[in-house]
Design a protein around this motif. Sequence first.
Motif, short mmCIF file in Angstrom:
data_model
loop_
_atom_site.label_atom_id
_atom_site.label_comp_id
_atom_site.label_asym_id
_atom_site.label_seq_id
_atom_site.Cartn_x
_atom_site.Cartn_y
_atom_site.Cartn_z
N LYS A 137 42.96 46.41 42.64
CA LYS A 137 43.61 46.21 41.36
C LYS A 137 44.22 44.93 40.86
O LYS A 137 45.04 44.71 41.74
N SER A 197 35.66 43.06 41.87
CA SER A 197 36.53 44.14 41.75
C SER A 197 35.40 45.16 42.13
O SER A 197 35.88 46.39 42.90
N MET A 206 37.99 37.68 41.35
CA MET A 206 38.00 39.02 41.39
C MET A 206 36.89 39.82 41.63
O MET A 206 35.83 39.90 40.58
N LYS A 217 37.42 44.34 46.01
CA LYS A 217 37.81 45.78 45.65
C LYS A 217 39.45 46.09 45.32
O LYS A 217 39.72 47.06 46.01
#
Length: 178
Positions: A104, A126, A124, A102
């Motif tokens: 950037k 995200s 990742m 979670k």
Amino acid sequence: MNKRWLLLIPLVVFFVLLGFFLVGLDRDPRELPSTLIGKPAPAFTLPDLNAPEKMVSAQDFHGQVWLLNVWASWCVSCRAEHAVLVEFAKTNEVTIVGLNYKDKPTDAKTWLRQYGNPYAASPMDSDGRVGIDYGVYGAPETFLIDKNGVIQYKQIGPISEEALSETLIPKIRELKQR
């Protein structure tokens, strides 16, 4: 029923609840049981943080003992364990995969440049869906996965030097012998 007995019921209930409370206080919250121990690690295929065109999957590590470390640049506790992971990665004792949770991508890349990169790959996650599959309560968490892709151990919270030397390394070495 006698009125005296009715007065004792709340008192008995109170002492039962007090007993449960005292037992709960004696437990370590980092030792939450995981229903995934002894079960296959959930499959995932995610883009790599440093090369988004490259996909990383749990299957890539089948046949070896590996650690899946859930981390994020926004995670204060992740910073506490990161130096330990960077030093441990230098030993080549085990492959460490960093599930970026979670986060950037730009923040995560900056963080790894600043503090070092102990990870063989950084898939990742995200939206946190893989974290949900692994039963992640929050970062950091680390999963020890055996050669057959089965989760053998779960560390909740930061990995300290003590946890590494007393728990993880012996478990890693044992699994490598199997």
